[in-house]
Enzyme design. Structure first.
Site: not given
Ligand code: SIN
Length: 177
Positions: A8-12, A87
């Protein structure tokens, strides 16, 4: 054995995944909120003048929308090694249920920077966050670009995030001044 892993990605990661994936779907995680509370020393700022990027913060009543990527198990070790490096400034992996609808979910993983990591900056007013973003630049580019690309990606995917949009408005006001 599962032949794929969901990230799950929520930023870049929404607008620049930069890895191979089998499929992607808009998804949300429950009990987390997206916040511009993590300092960025290595991407959108420098150690002497960190930028601000998003992390997830535990928040029982909220949910956070983003993009779920299905990664082939065969290349997962290589991809997660690259992502762990990308990250590295305070983020760790967390397992969670990723919801596609109220009744359809998969087990997945996301990167989040916990409150106790050394780069954590924590809450500030929308105006203060916008002002810091306006001034910050790092090896990956300007912090403003990060915010604008995130806000655009959320709109394109019909994801509403009042925190992100309020900071974008504060940045617009600052630019107009
Ligand atoms: C993410 O996008 O899921 C992690 C935070 C970031 O790299 O902006």
């Amino acid at each position: 054995m599962n032949s794929s892993i969901w990230l799950f990605g929520y930023g870049s990661l929404i607008w620049r995944p930069d890895f191979d994936y089998i499929s992607s779907r808009v998804a949300w995680v429950s009990g987390w909120s997206r916040r511009f509370w993590q300092g960025s020393h290595d991407h959108r700022g420098v150690p002497q003048a960190p930028g601000r990027v998003v992390t997830l913060f535990p928040s029982e009543a909220e949910r956070c929308g983003g993009m779920a990527f299905e990664i082939d198990q065969k290349v997962a070790v290589e991809i997660f090694t690259q992502l762990d490096y990308r990250e590295k400034n305070g983020y760790e992996r967390q397992q969670a249920a990723l919801f596609f609808t109220q009744s359809e979910s998969v087990e997945g993983v996301f990167y989040y920077a916990a409150e106790n990591n050394p780069a954590f900056l924590g809450p500030a007013s929308d105006e203060a966050i916008a002002s810091q973003i306006k001034q910050s630049h790092g090896p990956s580019g300007s912090n403003e670009e990060y915010l604008r690309k995130l806000a655009d990606a959320l709109r394109q995917n019909h994801i509403v995030d009042e925190h992100v949009f309020a900071i974008e408005r504060a940045l617009d006001n600052e630019t107009d001044r």
